[in-house]
Design a protein around this motif. Structure first.
Motif, PDB file in Angstrom:
ATOM      1  N   MET A   1       0.845  -1.181   0.000  1.00 47.05           N
ATOM      2  CA  MET A   1       0.000   0.000   0.000  1.00 47.05           C
ATOM      3  C   MET A   1       0.885   1.237   0.000  1.00 47.05           C
ATOM      4  N   ILE A   2       0.382   2.298  -0.573  1.00 48.20           N
ATOM      5  CA  ILE A   2       1.114   3.558  -0.570  1.00 48.20           C
ATOM      6  C   ILE A   2       0.608   4.422   0.587  1.00 48.20           C
ATOM      7  N   PHE A   3       1.553   4.884   1.379  1.00 47.72           N
ATOM      8  CA  PHE A   3       1.281   5.822   2.458  1.00 47.72           C
ATOM      9  C   PHE A   3       2.016   7.117   2.128  1.00 47.72           C
ATOM     10  N   LEU A   4       1.458   8.245   2.541  1.00 47.02           N
ATOM     11  CA  LEU A   4       2.008   9.546   2.208  1.00 47.02           C
ATOM     12  C   LEU A   4       2.572  10.225   3.451  1.00 47.02           C
ATOM     13  N   HIS A   5       3.640  11.007   3.243  1.00 49.50           N
ATOM     14  CA  HIS A   5       4.266  11.752   4.336  1.00 49.50           C
ATOM     15  C   HIS A   5       4.679  13.116   3.820  1.00 49.50           C
ATOM     16  N   ALA A   6       4.108  14.183   4.374  1.00 52.60           N
ATOM     17  CA  ALA A   6       4.485  15.546   3.998  1.00 52.60           C
ATOM     18  C   ALA A   6       5.695  15.953   4.821  1.00 52.60           C
ATOM     19  N   THR A   7       6.720  16.486   4.140  1.00 53.34           N
ATOM     20  CA  THR A   7       7.943  16.849   4.842  1.00 53.34           C
ATOM     21  C   THR A   7       8.635  18.020   4.161  1.00 53.34           C
ATOM     22  N   ASP A   8       9.483  18.676   4.883  1.00 49.69           N
ATOM     23  CA  ASP A   8      10.305  19.760   4.361  1.00 49.69           C
ATOM     24  C   ASP A   8      11.241  19.191   3.300  1.00 49.69           C
ATOM     25  N   LEU A   9      11.333  19.863   2.176  1.00 46.63           N
ATOM     26  CA  LEU A   9      12.191  19.409   1.081  1.00 46.63           C
ATOM     27  C   LEU A   9      13.623  19.170   1.546  1.00 46.63           C
ATOM     28  N   ARG A  10      14.102  19.987   2.485  1.00 47.68           N
ATOM     29  CA  ARG A  10      15.476  19.858   2.971  1.00 47.68           C
ATOM     30  C   ARG A  10      15.708  18.567   3.739  1.00 47.68           C
ATOM     31  N   GLN A  11      14.634  17.906   4.175  1.00 47.10           N
ATOM     32  CA  GLN A  11      14.784  16.649   4.909  1.00 47.10           C
ATOM     33  C   GLN A  11      14.803  15.426   3.990  1.00 47.10           C
ATOM     34  N   VAL A  12      14.428  15.601   2.731  1.00 49.22           N
ATOM     35  CA  VAL A  12      14.353  14.458   1.815  1.00 49.22           C
ATOM     36  C   VAL A  12      15.695  13.737   1.675  1.00 49.22           C
ATOM     37  N   PRO A  13      16.836  14.436   1.521  1.00 47.73           N
ATOM     38  CA  PRO A  13      18.107  13.694   1.425  1.00 47.73           C
ATOM     39  C   PRO A  13      18.371  12.815   2.645  1.00 47.73           C
ATOM     40  N   PHE A  14      17.972  13.279   3.822  1.00 46.59           N
ATOM     41  CA  PHE A  14      18.195  12.484   5.032  1.00 46.59           C
ATOM     42  C   PHE A  14      17.273  11.268   5.065  1.00 46.59           C
TER      43      PHE A  14
ATOM     44  N   ASP B   1      -5.170   7.272  -0.221  1.00 48.49           N
ATOM     45  CA  ASP B   1      -6.457   7.414  -0.903  1.00 48.49           C
ATOM     46  C   ASP B   1      -6.790   8.895  -1.070  1.00 48.49           C
ATOM     47  N   GLU B   2      -7.969   9.194  -1.589  1.00 43.50           N
ATOM     48  CA  GLU B   2      -8.334  10.594  -1.850  1.00 43.50           C
ATOM     49  C   GLU B   2      -8.363  11.430  -0.582  1.00 43.50           C
ATOM     50  N   LYS B   3      -8.840  10.852   0.510  1.00 43.49           N
ATOM     51  CA  LYS B   3      -8.892  11.598   1.770  1.00 43.49           C
ATOM     52  C   LYS B   3      -7.477  11.913   2.261  1.00 43.49           C
ATOM     53  N   GLY B   4      -6.581  10.945   2.155  1.00 44.86           N
ATOM     54  CA  GLY B   4      -5.197  11.161   2.558  1.00 44.86           C
ATOM     55  C   GLY B   4      -4.491  12.168   1.665  1.00 44.86           C
ATOM     56  N   LYS B   5      -4.762  12.096   0.365  1.00 41.17           N
ATOM     57  CA  LYS B   5      -4.166  13.065  -0.563  1.00 41.17           C
ATOM     58  C   LYS B   5      -4.667  14.475  -0.270  1.00 41.17           C
ATOM     59  N   ALA B   6      -5.964  14.613   0.036  1.00 47.11           N
ATOM     60  CA  ALA B   6      -6.514  15.933   0.366  1.00 47.11           C
ATOM     61  C   ALA B   6      -5.869  16.475   1.637  1.00 47.11           C
ATOM     62  N   TYR B   7      -5.668  15.609   2.598  1.00 48.89           N
ATOM     63  CA  TYR B   7      -5.035  16.005   3.856  1.00 48.89           C
ATOM     64  C   TYR B   7      -3.609  16.489   3.613  1.00 48.89           C
ATOM     65  N   THR B   8      -2.836  15.748   2.814  1.00 52.69           N
ATOM     66  CA  THR B   8      -1.455  16.165   2.558  1.00 52.69           C
ATOM     67  C   THR B   8      -1.415  17.440   1.723  1.00 52.69           C
ATOM     68  N   ARG B   9      -2.386  17.634   0.826  1.00 47.75           N
ATOM     69  CA  ARG B   9      -2.465  18.901   0.075  1.00 47.75           C
ATOM     70  C   ARG B   9      -2.649  20.079   1.033  1.00 47.75           C
ATOM     71  N   GLN B  10      -3.499  19.891   2.050  1.00 50.32           N
ATOM     72  CA  GLN B  10      -3.720  20.953   3.035  1.00 50.32           C
ATOM     73  C   GLN B  10      -2.424  21.274   3.777  1.00 50.32           C
ATOM     74  N   ILE B  11      -1.685  20.237   4.153  1.00 48.22           N
ATOM     75  CA  ILE B  11      -0.421  20.452   4.863  1.00 48.22           C
ATOM     76  C   ILE B  11       0.549  21.236   3.986  1.00 48.22           C
ATOM     77  N   VAL B  12       0.681  20.819   2.733  1.00 48.62           N
ATOM     78  CA  VAL B  12       1.615  21.488   1.814  1.00 48.62           C
ATOM     79  C   VAL B  12       1.212  22.952   1.642  1.00 48.62           C
ATOM     80  N   ALA B  13      -0.055  23.214   1.381  1.00 49.74           N
ATOM     81  CA  ALA B  13      -0.525  24.590   1.170  1.00 49.74           C
ATOM     82  C   ALA B  13      -0.292  25.446   2.409  1.00 49.74           C
ATOM     83  N   ARG B  14      -0.610  24.904   3.572  1.00 46.05           N
ATOM     84  CA  ARG B  14      -0.447  25.657   4.831  1.00 46.05           C
ATOM     85  C   ARG B  14       1.031  25.989   5.084  1.00 46.05           C
ATOM     86  N   GLN B  15       1.920  25.024   4.870  1.00 46.62           N
ATOM     87  CA  GLN B  15       3.337  25.256   5.135  1.00 46.62           C
ATOM     88  C   GLN B  15       3.964  26.165   4.082  1.00 46.62           C
TER      89      GLN B  15
END
Length: 167
Positions: A1-14, A33-47
């Protein structure tokens, strides 16, 4: 299954090098799923409004490696603790501390969770590059994420995939 994690771009190399660390009860993942994608979109927009470059990483892991977590959006998942508590690599802590403003707080949290036996870890090989790019391409298409951030993410993923040191 695919799980999503919103993170600062600078942390991706680590994350590419050391994997994803989190505290039990922190709900670092959202189901893909769509609910999880909507949630991560909110996080990205807010940050992004705060001036942070946030991207969404996709992890391909068995559903049994994650458990629903109590959190307001109802989409969060915790990583299931492994049998052996993960060790925090000193280079990770040193490098994370340099990411301002949130880095020192992340380091303190990791050390505290480790001391309390609440630190969990996901190996870097579970990062799904194609799922990560798809999610972030969609964020660019809908006007949430700048194309320049996606280009930087692609560059980081390419360097990581080649085993070259990350900045």
């Amino acid at each position: 299954m695919i799980f999503l994690h919103a993170t600062d771009l600078r942390q991706v190399p680590f994350i590419l090098t050391f994997g994803l660390f989190s505290g039990i009860g922190r709900a670092p993942l959202a189901i893909g799923d769509e609910k999880g994608k909507a949630y991560t979109r909110q996080i990205v927009a807010r940050q992004l409004r705060k001036g942070w470059e946030i991207v969404v990483l996709g992890f391909d892991i068995p559903a049994t490696w994650a458990t629903e977590a109590e959190e307001p959006a109802g989409v969060g998942f915790d990583l299931v603790p492994s049998h052996q508590p993960p060790t925090l690599p000193p280079p990770l802590l040193e490098e994370l501390a340099t990411i301002l403003p949130q880095g020192p707080g992340i380091v303190r949290a990791f050390v505290e969770w480790h001391r309390e036996g609440r630190l969990v870890w996901l190996a870097p090989n579970h990062l799904d590059r194609s799922a990560t790019l798809r999610v972030n391409e969609t964020l660019v298409e809908v006007g949430i994420l700048p194309a320049s951030t996606l280009a930087e993410l692609e560059e980081i993923l390419d360097r990581g995939a080649k085993g070259q040191p990350s900045d």
